[in-house]
Design an enzyme around this catalytic site. Structure first.
Site, PDB file in Angstrom:
ATOM      1  N   GLY C 149       0.829  -1.192   0.000  1.00 49.81           N
ATOM      2  CA  GLY C 149       0.000   0.000   0.000  1.00 49.81           C
ATOM      3  C   GLY C 149       0.864   1.244   0.000  1.00 49.81           C
ATOM      4  N   CYS C 150       0.249   2.365  -0.321  1.00 46.56           N
ATOM      5  CA  CYS C 150       1.000   3.619  -0.443  1.00 46.56           C
ATOM      6  C   CYS C 150       1.534   4.090   0.903  1.00 46.56           C
ATOM      7  CB  CYS C 150       0.127   4.679  -1.094  1.00 46.56           C
ATOM      8  SG  CYS C 150      -1.514   4.864  -0.351  1.00 46.56           S
ATOM      9  N   TYR C 151       0.660   4.145   1.919  1.00 49.70           N
ATOM     10  CA  TYR C 151       1.134   4.579   3.235  1.00 49.70           C
ATOM     11  C   TYR C 151       2.226   3.651   3.766  1.00 49.70           C
ATOM     12  CZ  TYR C 151      -2.915   7.789   3.732  1.00 49.70           C
ATOM     13  OH  TYR C 151      -3.840   8.798   3.594  1.00 49.70           O
ATOM     14  N   THR C 153       4.382   1.810   2.264  1.00 48.18           N
ATOM     15  CA  THR C 153       5.655   2.001   1.571  1.00 48.18           C
ATOM     16  C   THR C 153       6.451   3.134   2.205  1.00 48.18           C
ATOM     17  OG1 THR C 153       4.793   1.163  -0.534  1.00 48.18           O
ATOM     18  CG2 THR C 153       6.694   2.633  -0.650  1.00 48.18           C
TER      19      THR C 153
END
Lengths: 346, 346, 346, 346
Positions: C149-151, C153
């Site tokens: 997921g973006c967060y 990472t």
């Protein structure tokens, strides 16, 4: 105290109206309807209103609304306002429609551009186009007002003195408008997403926008002959604000100072129109959150064209604020109540 | 009518003050100073004020200002307010300083963080920290008020009930704040350019921001012991608004509902603090243009941490609005005059 | 040449993948699926791609996709990827899932947080968490990769060296993340409208966001014990970019210079991680449009806390770019193909 | 390999050039000058370039620059490029000036609009106006190229086919342009601050903008007679992007489909011009970060006007990208090197 109700209270137009009516010293808010949020409190849907209002959103029951209201504001999708307005007027109450249904005297024009059958042409005939700076006297006596569209408000205030004074070649009018995204309302559509609008611009509905005939109707009335314009709307990455740039060829050589003075004179008694000195070009932020229309004028002597820019807050002077202004006119209130708003700058 | 003047009228703090004071029913605006625009009309510098005010900006002449004013607002760069405040107080007038010069009781802390010598520690000793929700009683009797910084206002209102009630481990406080760009004022610097700020975020002055000791001073007073916090400010691509997220470990297991009720109770008589129900997280737009501080609270039971978010408009509750609120307290006015503002949403 | 297909090609993740794969010298794009736009050309849905690609969007036919693909990217809502991934792996092809379905080794955690039954826990057991900077060796041999997921990472790259080196008190980790709006995808929902997001900020899902257990899974693996964190996501008015601010208490007094050097060392061979010198705080615009993660580190000696900020483009390193990076690892390609991107600044 | 240098490397034009030249497979970057940052590394001034370049910014030493360069790009304030260009050309090197100094054949026009004496009219006579879609053949043989302004690039590509084919009444041309804020460069001025530009729009320099004569020069050359236009620039709250809306009356009744086909034909071999189908209106985001100019065309049959919109990224096709395109033409490179850029969307 005037008893006012809002049908369609939870769209962007509705919530702006509520804000203004909450602040209005002579208005009591009676009835707020919402299809999507029936049964909820308005301050739960719009928590920024907490502390200002404590009302439940109701289903649309015209009889109940009539029973408690002196003035009813309609903020409905086009095509839905006519039957409602009809009933309200029949009860002797006043109606201000923020949509397009009551804006056209010739409903066949409405039908051509909106692709909807108009169900009560005679109501539309009697309704008044609610631009107080041009039609104040008629608005005073109106029972039904068609509140102008956002683009037409800016375009008409920009062009009115020129046409009234017969200063321009009517075949040369070009209206290039730039609008913030809130003009599209609070509908959940992809084209209004932040990711699609931010850092982005586009023209849309070029030559086909429904505000074109609305502009032409008013300009033609002022000119006394049929006027056609090229109107191009653009979508700009901001929430509130319209800037309209209008172009026309002057009938004879004009001086900037004279034209500027003409505008100053025309609008000197109009509290909500501020004409800036020559060389000053209004910014949309100068009117944010208010009912002002700020105007700048130049003569491009190289081409003998006049260029006028007009800025408004599309949610206020372009919608709810003008509706409030119309109510004040209809009720013979002073100009300011509910609209003593200082722009939010920066 | 109170006679009020503004020294430093053309920065963002000054112009916001003018807006509020123009709207204030019990205030007469006497004297506006500006170094950059001396001799110009304020409405030529800020055309959005056209129609609301018609005053010339003057050079800073303290004697003249004193002669005509009851209350003087200072919106000057830090280090410049002390000599001015000194003179005004000496004349028996009241002063509200929007900068940092009068915020610290212990001026050595001020000197450490601001790298400026404080020229009148005893004035600072007598001045009151102008956060009405905590220091209202002292403000009532103050001659000189140090109006709080924007970040501290949000952080202190977020943490006050917890510390007052001794609910948290004081060594675990983290304050992560996000601010709009107007916090940097109207200075022409590259880091505040649109092209540098739009679609961009960054932390800055991590562990070193000057609002840290201001937060710590107030928290320590409330706690009755020295409190140190980690404070990280961030720059966010918007003009107005601060959102502060505060974290701390609870001393004992806490329930979200209880903590929420505690906040509701603490602020029930504070018109400008709105505590939202559990699960509702305030948005900066809910307070745009107003003096509100909206608060949301959660208990993260997995880590036994409390998380509080507080949003303010950094130009209003974080600066000019709070200054106006302080003036109302000092003058024994009701809470609202000049601050009856509905948020601009959307 | 690797034959690649994208299932779910018209969301923001899909279209970013297409952009990168178009630029990839060793990839042939075979098959693009879309439910909403089946039968249309991708360049008609996304006209910015005109000239780069000319393919029709197809319905999702796994057998056809399998027949023509070596690698399949899945950009589907969670809960929909498992059956597809299952089939593709069964055919001996490789799959990279950009959703959450293959991110968890312990699918009961997935089920608790996503409220969906996981249909193939053993597939998830064998899948590899696709953060190349930590799991490169496993990714090399993986058949199925759960793209982070973006967060997570940003949070994991911010915290990894600290935990690997056992420098912090694991009970003190706070992760405060700020994300642009594109994180919510291209769904037509009111909360993603321009008018709701612009000039606005809020926290959301405080203590409850689904990326929490994903972060904890990886941190726990690195730490060798269960780690729990407080994670708060915030929505920021920008399209692309995440800035994560991570806090923790150091086990012993640390010097900023040493910690900075540690980060430099840890990531010296990681092309996509750029550690900035002490005192330099990365901005999201420094990575816009690229696969970089830029990191800044400070020690707050007053509280003995370390503060780390990490910025990524949530659509690239936080989604499509990382997926491409994983493909390069899985195919034993050099690090750069398809990802030689210079940030768009300003 | 071509040896290229950039004079004025740290403005927005310079840094964009560096980005493109870094990516160019046939270019070696030799010498970067900066007045403000002499002695610093370019990647310390612009950390987003870290990893792509490692060069020191030098003072402007023309002899040294000449000694190491084949092509020199000038990104200097107007009035400063002539003496530099003179020397470089005298050494037989090629120069591409991104400012206005070499754009005019008739330097008296330049002097009238820029209020600066042109120090070398004969150099300007020999220089070529660098719009490859119109002047490619001349550019091939040029030693000195005056790279077009951002507004003129969009306006000329929008109008070129119409004038070349003699389809419009030349006295009716109106050009209404909307530009992002980066057009004003990276100067620290109040009018470019985030707080002044965000959520704001304005027209500026109405009838007086310096790009007017530049547009007229090229249109007049194409038309074979003097053409005068009304040109109004507007400032829009976005960083990159220009949208130009051009209006003119058609000489005879035109059909939209025919006009659209004409544009398709005119630009079919121009890689960087993309003409969209009738009814599709290009968005600035479709070209962000690239050298494309996307065009939409409509005929407003009610007024017999043609309306053309053209969008460019003002920093790429409107400045650095077009400079790179010109270099490729001058060096007889293929069209693409350094410019294989996929738009950043969303």
């Amino acid at each position: 105290m005037v008893k006012a109700s809002v049908i369609g209270a939870t769209g962007y137009a509705g919530v702006e109206l509520i804000k203004l009516l909450c602040l209005h010293p002579h208005v009591e808010l009676m009835y707020l309807t919402s299809q999507s949020y029936t049964g909820q409190k308005i301050q739960d849907v719009y928590p920024h209103l907490r502390g200002f209002i404590d009302q439940e959103l109701k289903a649309q029951n015209i009889d109940e609304i009539d029973a408690v209201s002196d003035v009813v504001f309609l903020a409905l999708p086009h095509g839905h306002a006519v039957p409602v307005a009809e009933k309200i007027c029949a009860q002797g109450k006043k109606v201000i429609d923020l949509g397009a249904d009551l804006r056209f005297r010739d409903t066949s024009v409405y039908e051509d551009w909106y692709h909807v059958k108009h169900e009560n042409p005679s109501l539309s005939m009697k309704a008044v186009y609610g631009l107080p700076e041009i039609y104040r006297d008629k608005i005073k006596d109106a029972r039904a007002v068609g509140n102008p569209g956002c683009y037409p408000t800016s375009a008409l205030l920009a062009l009115y003195p020129l046409i009234k004074e017969d200063l321009i070649d009517l075949s040369t009018i070009i209206i290039d408008s730039k609008s913030g995204v809130s003009g599209a309302g609070r509908s959940a559509v992809i084209t209004s997403l932040y990711g699609e609008c931010a850092e982005n611009m586009k023209a849309y509905n070029v030559g086909k926008h429904r505000h074109t005939p609305e502009i032409e109707q008013a300009l033609s009335e002022v000119a006394g002959c049929a006027v056609y314009v090229s109107f191009t709307p653009h979508l700009i990455p901001m929430t509130r604000g319209i800037l309209t740039t209008a172009y026309a060829v002057l009938n004879s050589k004009g001086k900037e100072a004279d034209i500027n003075r003409l505008y100053q004179d025309y609008y000197q008694n109009e509290y909500f129109v501020r004409v800036h000195p020559a060389g000053v070009w209004p910014q949309t932020k100068w009117v944010t959150g208010t009912n002002f229309c700020d105007i700048g004028v130049a003569v491009d002597s190289r081409t003998n064209r006049i260029v006028v820019t007009a800025v408004i807050d599309n949610r206020v002077k372009g919608a709810a604020g003008q509706a409030g202004q119309n109510m004040n006119v209809m009720q013979d209130f002073p100009i300011m109540p509910g609209l003593e708003l200082v722009p939010l700058y920066p």
